[in-house]
Motif scaffolding. Structure first.
Motif, PDB file in Angstrom:
ATOM      1  N   ALA A 115       0.826  -1.209   0.000  1.00 29.58           N
ATOM      2  CA  ALA A 115       0.000   0.000   0.000  1.00 29.58           C
ATOM      3  C   ALA A 115       0.860   1.258   0.000  1.00 29.58           C
ATOM      4  CB  ALA A 115      -0.932  -0.003   1.210  1.00 29.58           C
ATOM      5  N   THR A 116       2.046   1.200   0.620  1.00 24.91           N
ATOM      6  CA  THR A 116       2.938   2.354   0.628  1.00 24.91           C
ATOM      7  C   THR A 116       3.995   2.268  -0.461  1.00 24.91           C
ATOM      8  OG1 THR A 116       4.289   1.262   2.311  1.00 24.91           O
ATOM      9  CG2 THR A 116       2.620   2.786   3.090  1.00 24.91           C
ATOM     10  N   ALA A 117       4.246   1.075  -0.993  1.00 22.33           N
ATOM     11  CA  ALA A 117       5.261   0.923  -2.031  1.00 22.33           C
ATOM     12  C   ALA A 117       4.750   1.356  -3.406  1.00 22.33           C
ATOM     13  CB  ALA A 117       5.747  -0.526  -2.090  1.00 22.33           C
ATOM     14  N   ILE A 170      -7.913  -1.929  -5.179  1.00 21.67           N
ATOM     15  CA  ILE A 170      -7.687  -3.371  -5.198  1.00 21.67           C
ATOM     16  C   ILE A 170      -7.252  -3.833  -3.813  1.00 21.67           C
ATOM     17  CG2 ILE A 170      -7.145  -3.386  -7.658  1.00 21.67           C
ATOM     18  CD1 ILE A 170      -4.203  -3.498  -6.989  1.00 21.67           C
ATOM     19  N   SER A 171      -7.310  -5.151  -3.588  1.00 22.15           N
ATOM     20  CA  SER A 171      -7.012  -5.714  -2.276  1.00 22.15           C
ATOM     21  C   SER A 171      -5.510  -5.740  -2.009  1.00 22.15           C
ATOM     22  CB  SER A 171      -7.559  -7.140  -2.191  1.00 22.15           C
ATOM     23  OG  SER A 171      -6.800  -8.008  -3.022  1.00 22.15           O
ATOM     24  N   GLY A 172      -5.148  -6.033  -0.755  1.00 17.56           N
ATOM     25  CA  GLY A 172      -3.744  -6.130  -0.390  1.00 17.56           C
ATOM     26  C   GLY A 172      -3.021  -7.210  -1.164  1.00 17.56           C
ATOM     27  N   GLY A 173      -3.665  -8.353  -1.338  1.00 18.64           N
ATOM     28  CA  GLY A 173      -3.044  -9.425  -2.109  1.00 18.64           C
ATOM     29  C   GLY A 173      -2.842  -9.046  -3.566  1.00 18.64           C
ATOM     30  N   GLU A 174      -3.812  -8.336  -4.141  1.00 17.52           N
ATOM     31  CA  GLU A 174      -3.670  -7.883  -5.527  1.00 17.52           C
ATOM     32  C   GLU A 174      -2.563  -6.841  -5.650  1.00 17.52           C
ATOM     33  OE1 GLU A 174      -8.202  -8.471  -7.295  1.00 17.52           O
ATOM     34  OE2 GLU A 174      -7.763  -6.741  -6.024  1.00 17.52           O
ATOM     35  N   ARG A 175      -2.472  -5.959  -4.663  1.00 18.22           N
ATOM     36  CA  ARG A 175      -1.387  -4.965  -4.697  1.00 18.22           C
ATOM     37  C   ARG A 175      -0.022  -5.649  -4.634  1.00 18.22           C
ATOM     38  NH1 ARG A 175      -5.055  -1.486  -1.555  1.00 18.22           N
ATOM     39  NH2 ARG A 175      -4.311  -2.435   0.383  1.00 18.22           N
ATOM     40  N   GLN A 176       0.104  -6.684  -3.803  1.00 14.73           N
ATOM     41  CA  GLN A 176       1.377  -7.376  -3.728  1.00 14.73           C
ATOM     42  C   GLN A 176       1.694  -8.083  -5.036  1.00 14.73           C
ATOM     43  OE1 GLN A 176       4.087  -6.830  -2.420  1.00 14.73           O
ATOM     44  NE2 GLN A 176       3.859  -7.607  -0.328  1.00 14.73           N
ATOM     45  N   ARG A 177       0.677  -8.605  -5.717  1.00 19.28           N
ATOM     46  CA  ARG A 177       0.896  -9.228  -7.031  1.00 19.28           C
ATOM     47  C   ARG A 177       1.346  -8.193  -8.062  1.00 19.28           C
ATOM     48  NH1 ARG A 177      -1.347 -14.460  -7.367  1.00 19.28           N
ATOM     49  NH2 ARG A 177      -2.567 -15.017  -5.520  1.00 19.28           N
ATOM     50  N   VAL A 178       0.800  -6.979  -7.964  1.00 15.87           N
ATOM     51  CA  VAL A 178       1.254  -5.913  -8.861  1.00 15.87           C
ATOM     52  C   VAL A 178       2.729  -5.614  -8.605  1.00 15.87           C
ATOM     53  CG1 VAL A 178       1.003  -3.465  -9.446  1.00 15.87           C
ATOM     54  CG2 VAL A 178      -1.028  -4.891  -9.153  1.00 15.87           C
ATOM     55  N   MET A 179       3.127  -5.569  -7.329  1.00 15.53           N
ATOM     56  CA  MET A 179       4.533  -5.345  -7.002  1.00 15.53           C
ATOM     57  C   MET A 179       5.417  -6.447  -7.576  1.00 15.53           C
ATOM     58  SD  MET A 179       5.113  -2.550  -5.300  1.00 15.53           S
ATOM     59  CE  MET A 179       6.758  -2.981  -4.750  1.00 15.53           C
ATOM     60  N   ILE A 180       4.949  -7.698  -7.500  1.00 16.73           N
ATOM     61  CA  ILE A 180       5.724  -8.816  -8.043  1.00 16.73           C
ATOM     62  C   ILE A 180       5.791  -8.715  -9.560  1.00 16.73           C
ATOM     63  CG2 ILE A 180       5.729 -11.330  -8.346  1.00 16.73           C
ATOM     64  CD1 ILE A 180       4.622 -11.511  -5.470  1.00 16.73           C
TER      65      ILE A 180
END
Length: 549
Positions: A115-117, A170-180
């Motif tokens: 969320a902050t990245a 988007i959800s936290g899990g989706e945000r982390q997938r975007v980062m990946i």
């Protein structure tokens, strides 16, 4: 995409080039700290296609190593010795323009909190395309195609929707997938993942761990996975490196370290992983203090130009909480558990239903009528770093509530000193500022602040998810001690079944805004009935650890 197969070899051999090679790395801390060196003589190698878990408590030096490898160390930390090579190229001493060229193309990083990245002012797809534009000459159409492919590779089922979405949509899990997706879009040689799953629910965590392993294998990317949680290590690591106070105290193949840990720090970290076997507890016979019936919450749709259906956060939720009882409200991110907790605390108004606090229906009370009742119910929030005002001494934050209710300053400060003893901190802590404390100490201070008004109900919303496992264990023990000593009713919001097992008398499982299963903790854990409850248990990492239930 890389086509190098994962090398079947010892990654420490001199004749085989590692994706990441760290030799005798030393990083100095600013003067006046608890030690001179953040990192002291660390040697570490990651082979192509290998996942190496760097494990240690907060403050052990894990993140300093990661930032050094990316050339992102803050000015206060200085590399005073050693070497870092990414795919054979030296990082220590490289110019900033060269490091900027390497970041994204040859080395990439996934941070703990997406969320902050992520940039809140850019759509998700534009952020993935920005990486491509920085390192290639692809035109707009080619960049979009590669970004959509990267989002799909990251396990996103509807790449076009996420490509067009803003991060907050988007959800936290989706945000982390975007980062990946951003990290992997150019198939770098090295991926550094710094606690990428600690804030995620167990089902999303399992998906992210599987994704990281798959990408490492398919793209021959060397992964340095930073974590404090040996349950995660058990599921993802090929090799393990354990840090304590900046030094490597143990390293080796995953199964060997888990089966036969040699160092006390390794054994302590493994022992700190909570089990899944709830201890026996006597039934709580206290009077009901919170009763929720048919609680629902629908958020109105936003947007002036389109007609959208309201967003349903929770529907027809029933629960009861007795004095002296701990009830765990469990579910994945977005299941509605925090919405229910905020409605019970009357931080939001429910759309329907009744909420009784000690026999009084507060569901639709106005602010003036609620004010005298609010002191009966207090909340401990998830993030201790954002819960305390950084400009105020912690003593002032703790006495603020009592002072607002007419308690004299002398009495409020006397109570604050008592609370320091209760939460196992020294009285002198009251004169310090929040930045002078660790995460675990800050959460103890937040608990003290919540208890300053002598509440009858304590709502703890993910109170340990931001803490490492050894600190989690101490904070959970503290909550249990306070509950037993003060006969508080406690509503614990968590996505972590291990946490619920340690402290809760009963649990209620939420899925898609509804409670799908509830009952005695030992009974639900031993015989989960609903398919979603069983899915939660199946997703718990590290189930094979000896103390993991």
């Amino acid at each position: 995409m890389h086509t190098r197969p994962p090398a079947e070899r010892d990654p420490s051999r001199d004749d085989a080039r590692a994706a990441l090679s760290i030799g005798d790395l030393t990083i100095a801390l600013p003067p006046g700290g608890d030690r001179d060196l953040a990192v002291d003589g660390v040697v570490l190698n990651v082979a192509p296609g290998e996942v190496v878990c760097l494990v240690g408590e907060s403050g052990s030096g894990k993140s300093a190593i990661a930032l050094a490898a990316m050339g992102l160390l803050p000015p206060a930390l200085r590399i005073t010795g050693g070497s870092i090579e990414v795919d054979g190229e030296a990082i220590v001493g490289a110019t900033e323009p060269r490091l900027a060229t390497l970041r994204g193309a040859r080395m990439a990083m996934v941070f703990q909190e997406p969320a902050t990245a992520l940039n809140p002012l850019m759509r998700c797809g534009a952020q993935v395309e920005e990486v491509i534009a920085a390192h290639t000459r692809d035109d707009a159409g080619a960049r979009r195609a590669r970004a959509l492919a990267a989002l799909a590779d990251a396990g996103i089922g509807d790449p076009a929707r996420i490509h067009a979405a803003w991060p907050h949509e988007i959800s936290g899990g989706e945000r982390q997938r975007v980062m990946i997706a951003m990290a992997q879009v150019l198939a770098p040689a090295v991926l550094i993942a710094d606690e990428p799953t600690s804030a995620l629910d167990v089902t999303t965590q399992a998906q992210i761990l599987g994704l990281v392993r798959r990408l490492a294998r398919e793209r021959a990317t060397g992964v340095l996975f930073i974590t404090h949680d040996f349950a995660v290590v058990a599921d993802i690591a090929d090799r393990i490196v354990v840090l304590e106070r900046g030094r490597v105290v143990e390293s080796g193949e995953r199964d060997r370290v888990l089966r036969d840990p040699q160092h006390a720090a390794t054994r302590a970290l493994i022992a700190a992983v909570p089990g899944l076997d709830p201890p026996p507890r006597a039934a709580v016979a206290g009077a009901r203090i919170v009763v929720a019936r048919g609680v629902s919450k629908a958020w109105p749709a936003r947007g002036a130009w389109t007609r959208r259906a309201p967003v349903i956060a929770c529907t027809d939720v029933d629960l009861e909480l007795r004095r002296g009882e701990a009830l765990g409200l469990i579910g994945e991110s977005g299941s509605g558990k925090t919405t229910v907790a905020r409605a019970i605390a009357r931080l939001i108004e429910p759309s329907a239903g009744a909420i009784e606090l000690d026999g009084v229906d507060i569901a639709r009370m106005g602010p003036s009528a609620l004010r005298p009742l609010r002191r009966k119910l207090q909340v401990v929030f998830q993030d201790p770093y954002r819960s305390l005002d950084p400009r105020r001494r912690v003593g002032e934050s703790i006495v603020e509530g009592p002072l607002n209710y007419g308690v004299s300053r002398a009495s409020a400060m006397a109570r604050a000193r008592e609370l320091m003893t209760l939460v196992h901190l020294p009285e002198r802590a009251l004169a310090r500022y929040p930045h002078e404390f660790s995460g675990g100490q800050r959460q103890r201070l937040c608990i003290a602040r919540a208890l300053a008004l002598e509440p009858e109900v304590l709502i703890a919303d993910e109170p340990v998810s931001a803490l490492d496992v050894s600190v989690q264990a101490r904070v959970l023990a503290l909550l249990a001690e306070i509950r037993d000593r003060m006969k508080l009713a406690m509503l614990l919001i968590t996505h972590d079944l291990r946490v619920a097992a340690q402290i809760c008398d009963r649990v209620a499982v939420m899925h898609e805004g509804r409670i799908v299963e509830s009952g005695d903790t030992r009974e639900v854990f031993a015989h989960p009935v609903h398919p979603w409850t069983r899915a939660l248990f199946a997703a718990v990492p590290g189930r094979g650890l000896a103390n993991g239930g």
